[in-house]
Design a protein around this motif. Structure first.
Motif, PDB file in Angstrom:
ATOM      1  N   LYS A  28       0.842  -1.190   0.000  1.00 33.61           N
ATOM      2  CA  LYS A  28       0.000   0.000   0.000  1.00 33.61           C
ATOM      3  C   LYS A  28       0.880   1.243   0.000  1.00 33.61           C
ATOM      4  N   TYR A  29       0.314   2.343  -0.472  1.00 34.86           N
ATOM      5  CA  TYR A  29       0.965   3.643  -0.333  1.00 34.86           C
ATOM      6  C   TYR A  29       0.620   4.231   1.032  1.00 34.86           C
ATOM      7  N   GLU A  30       1.508   5.101   1.537  1.00 32.55           N
ATOM      8  CA  GLU A  30       1.226   5.831   2.768  1.00 32.55           C
ATOM      9  C   GLU A  30       1.846   7.219   2.680  1.00 32.55           C
ATOM     10  N   GLY A  31       1.060   8.217   3.025  1.00 31.38           N
ATOM     11  CA  GLY A  31       1.569   9.579   3.065  1.00 31.38           C
ATOM     12  C   GLY A  31       2.114   9.909   4.438  1.00 31.38           C
ATOM     13  N   TRP A  32       3.064  10.870   4.471  1.00 32.40           N
ATOM     14  CA  TRP A  32       3.699  11.249   5.736  1.00 32.40           C
ATOM     15  C   TRP A  32       4.001  12.742   5.724  1.00 32.40           C
ATOM     16  N   ALA A  33       3.861  13.353   6.887  1.00 34.41           N
ATOM     17  CA  ALA A  33       4.431  14.671   7.136  1.00 34.41           C
ATOM     18  C   ALA A  33       5.543  14.470   8.159  1.00 34.41           C
ATOM     19  N   VAL A  34       6.754  14.807   7.770  1.00 27.58           N
ATOM     20  CA  VAL A  34       7.891  14.675   8.695  1.00 27.58           C
ATOM     21  C   VAL A  34       8.030  16.007   9.423  1.00 27.58           C
ATOM     22  N   ILE A  35       7.537  16.027  10.662  1.00 28.38           N
ATOM     23  CA  ILE A  35       7.444  17.260  11.446  1.00 28.38           C
ATOM     24  C   ILE A  35       8.577  17.293  12.462  1.00 28.38           C
ATOM     25  N   ASP A  36       9.499  18.220  12.274  1.00 23.35           N
ATOM     26  CA  ASP A  36      10.670  18.326  13.156  1.00 23.35           C
ATOM     27  C   ASP A  36      11.361  16.983  13.321  1.00 23.35           C
ATOM     28  N   GLY A  37      11.469  16.240  12.216  1.00 22.47           N
ATOM     29  CA  GLY A  37      12.166  14.962  12.218  1.00 22.47           C
ATOM     30  C   GLY A  37      11.319  13.764  12.574  1.00 22.47           C
ATOM     31  N   THR A  38      10.059  13.974  12.960  1.00 21.59           N
ATOM     32  CA  THR A  38       9.178  12.867  13.346  1.00 21.59           C
ATOM     33  C   THR A  38       8.163  12.611  12.239  1.00 21.59           C
ATOM     34  N   PRO A  39       8.162  11.409  11.622  1.00 20.49           N
ATOM     35  CA  PRO A  39       7.174  11.120  10.572  1.00 20.49           C
ATOM     36  C   PRO A  39       5.805  10.800  11.168  1.00 20.49           C
ATOM     37  N   ILE A  40       4.789  11.541  10.720  1.00 19.59           N
ATOM     38  CA  ILE A  40       3.416  11.317  11.164  1.00 19.59           C
ATOM     39  C   ILE A  40       2.578  10.952   9.942  1.00 19.59           C
TER      40      ILE A  40
ATOM     41  N   PHE B 297      -3.293   4.104   1.456  1.00 22.27           N
ATOM     42  CA  PHE B 297      -4.238   4.069   0.345  1.00 22.27           C
ATOM     43  C   PHE B 297      -3.665   3.233  -0.783  1.00 22.27           C
ATOM     44  N   THR B 298      -4.523   2.776  -1.657  1.00 18.50           N
ATOM     45  CA  THR B 298      -4.095   2.077  -2.874  1.00 18.50           C
ATOM     46  C   THR B 298      -4.493   2.849  -4.119  1.00 18.50           C
ATOM     47  N   ASP B 299      -5.462   3.742  -4.002  1.00 17.55           N
ATOM     48  CA  ASP B 299      -5.959   4.527  -5.138  1.00 17.55           C
ATOM     49  C   ASP B 299      -5.883   6.001  -4.777  1.00 17.55           C
ATOM     50  N   ALA B 300      -5.021   6.757  -5.467  1.00 11.94           N
ATOM     51  CA  ALA B 300      -4.815   8.168  -5.125  1.00 11.94           C
ATOM     52  C   ALA B 300      -5.970   9.056  -5.538  1.00 11.94           C
ATOM     53  N   SER B 301      -6.943   8.506  -6.244  1.00 17.38           N
ATOM     54  CA  SER B 301      -8.111   9.298  -6.636  1.00 17.38           C
ATOM     55  C   SER B 301      -9.250   9.168  -5.633  1.00 17.38           C
ATOM     56  N   MET B 302      -8.982   8.466  -4.516  1.00 20.50           N
ATOM     57  CA  MET B 302      -9.995   8.261  -3.487  1.00 20.50           C
ATOM     58  C   MET B 302      -9.421   8.609  -2.117  1.00 20.50           C
ATOM     59  N   ALA B 303     -10.310   8.768  -1.147  1.00 17.25           N
ATOM     60  CA  ALA B 303      -9.874   9.047   0.226  1.00 17.25           C
ATOM     61  C   ALA B 303      -9.051   7.882   0.762  1.00 17.25           C
ATOM     62  N   ASP B 304      -8.173   8.169   1.714  1.00 19.50           N
ATOM     63  CA  ASP B 304      -7.342   7.105   2.261  1.00 19.50           C
ATOM     64  C   ASP B 304      -8.105   6.280   3.289  1.00 19.50           C
ATOM     65  N   ASP B 305      -7.439   5.246   3.809  1.00 19.39           N
ATOM     66  CA  ASP B 305      -8.126   4.248   4.630  1.00 19.39           C
ATOM     67  C   ASP B 305      -8.632   4.786   5.958  1.00 19.39           C
TER      68      ASP B 305
END
Length: 292
Positions: A176-188, A193-201
Motif C-alpha cells: 500500500k501507499y502511505e503519506g507522511w508529514a515529517v514534522i521536526d524529524g518525526t514522521p506522522i 491508500f491504494t488509489d490516489a483518486s480516493m480518500a485514504d483508509d
C-alpha cells in the motif's frame, strides 16, 4: 563341538542382521552449496516480520532461509541440485511466526539467474520511474480558517477544480501507499491508500482530523488534535517534508518503509490552498545481486 558350531552360526547371523539394519537406517544428507545475497537499501522490519529468500525450481518456490539483519553479504546453504536448477530468486516479507510454507504476497525483490548470478530489483512491487505528485496546504475538517498550514491533501487544484494529485503506478498484491508529514524529524502518517483518486483508509477514523467532516475524497490529513508526544497540533507544515512511501500490508512498523517514491520540503513561503509540486523521493528502487 556341535554346540560351539551352532552358536558360531547364530552369532554370525545376528551380526549380519545388525549390519543390514544399520544399512537400512543410514540417512543420506543432501549436498548443499552456498547462496550469497548482496542487497542494497533494505531496512530492518518490525519485530513480527522477517525477510525470506526463495528460489524458483521447475516453477515451484523453495525457501533459502529467513533473516532479519540487513547487513550484507549474507550466505545460506541450499540444496545443490535445487540451487543449480533454479531459474529465479525472489525475496519476500514474511510473518516471523509463519504457518504457511508458501511465499507471502509481499514480494519485494526478484531477478532471473544468468549463469551463477542474478541481478534483483524491486520492480515487481511497481516501477516508480514516472511518478508525479502534488498537494495543497489546507484544513478542511474544521471550521477554523486560521490554521490552514496544519493540513496536507494530495490533490491538484491548479485548474480551479480539485483533481488527483498523485500519479502513481498500481502496486502488486501485499503493498500500500502511505503519506507522511515529517514534522521536526518525526514522521506522522496521513493514512494508507491504494488509489490516489480516493480518500485514504483512515479518512473517517483519523485521530488527528477536526470534528467537522472527513475532508475531500483524496488522501491527506489535518493535524489538528491528539498530537503525539513531543509535538503540538495545530502546527505549521511550512519548512517540513512531505513523503509518499510504499508499505508492506500488513505493516507493524510505525515508521516509513524504505521505498519512498515521492518527497518534497514545503517552502517557508508556500501559499495555502495552492498546488505544491513534489519531486522524486530518496528511494525509488531497491537493487542487489544473488550469487550461487
Amino acid at each position: 563341538m556341535i554346540k560351539k558350531t551352532i552358536l558360531g552360526v547364530l552369532a554370525l547371523g545376528i551380526f549380519a542382521t545388525s549390519c543390514s539394519n544399520d544399512d537400512d537406517a543410514t540417512v543420506i544428507v543432501p549436498e548443499t552449496s552456498p547462496l550469497t545475497l548482496n542487497l542494497n537499501g533494505l531496512e530492518a522490519l518490525g519485530n513480527d516480520f522477517v525477510y525470506e529468500g526463495w528460489i524458483i525450481v521447475d516453477g515451484n518456490p523453495v525457501s533459502t532461509g529467513t533473516f532479519s539483519s540487513v547487513n550484507f553479504p549474507q550466505t545460506f546453504q541450499v540444496n545443490t541440485l535445487q540451487l543449480n536448477a533454479a531459474t529465479t530468486f525472489v525475496l519476500s516479507v514474511e510473518p516471523a511466526i509463519d504457518p504457511d510454507p508458501a511465499p507471502a504476497a509481499t514480494k519485494i525483490l526478484a531477478g532471473d539467474f544468468s549463469g551463477a548470478s542474478a541481478v534483483v530489483n524491486s520492480n515487481l512491487v511497481a516501477d516508480f520511474s514516472q511518478v508525479e505528485g502534488a498537494f495543497i496546504l489546507a484544513t478542511p475538517t474544521d471550521m477554523d480558517d486560521t490554521n490552514e498550514s496544519s493540513g496536507v491533501w494530495f490533490l491538484d487544484n491548479s485548474s480551479g477544480a480539485a483533481t488527483t494529485g498523485l500519479i502513481l503506478p498500481e502496486l502488486s498484491e501485499g503493498w500500500k501507499y502511505e503519506g507522511w508529514a515529517v514534522i521536526d524529524g518525526t514522521p506522522i502518517s496521513t493514512g494508507t491508500f491504494t488509489d490516489a483518486s480516493m480518500a485514504d483508509d483512515n479518512a473517517a477514523t483519523s485521530p488527528f482530523k477536526g470534528d467537522s467532516g472527513n475532508g475531500p475524497g483524496y488522501p491527506g490529513e489535518d493535524y489538528l488534535q491528539n498530537a503525539p508526544a513531543g509535538l503540538t497540533f495545530p502546527t505549521d507544515l511550512k519548512g517540513q517534508t512531505i513523503v509518499v512511501s510504499v508499505e508492506p500490508s500488513p505493516d507493524n512498523d510505525p515508521a516509513p518503509f524504505t521505498l519512498k517514491p515521492l518527497a518534497h520540503m514545503i517552502p517557508s513561503d508556500a501559499m495555502e490552498h495552492s498546488t505544491i509540486t513534489m519531486g522524486d523521493g530518496p528511494v525509488t528502487i531497491l537493487e542487489g545481486s544473488v550469487t550461487r
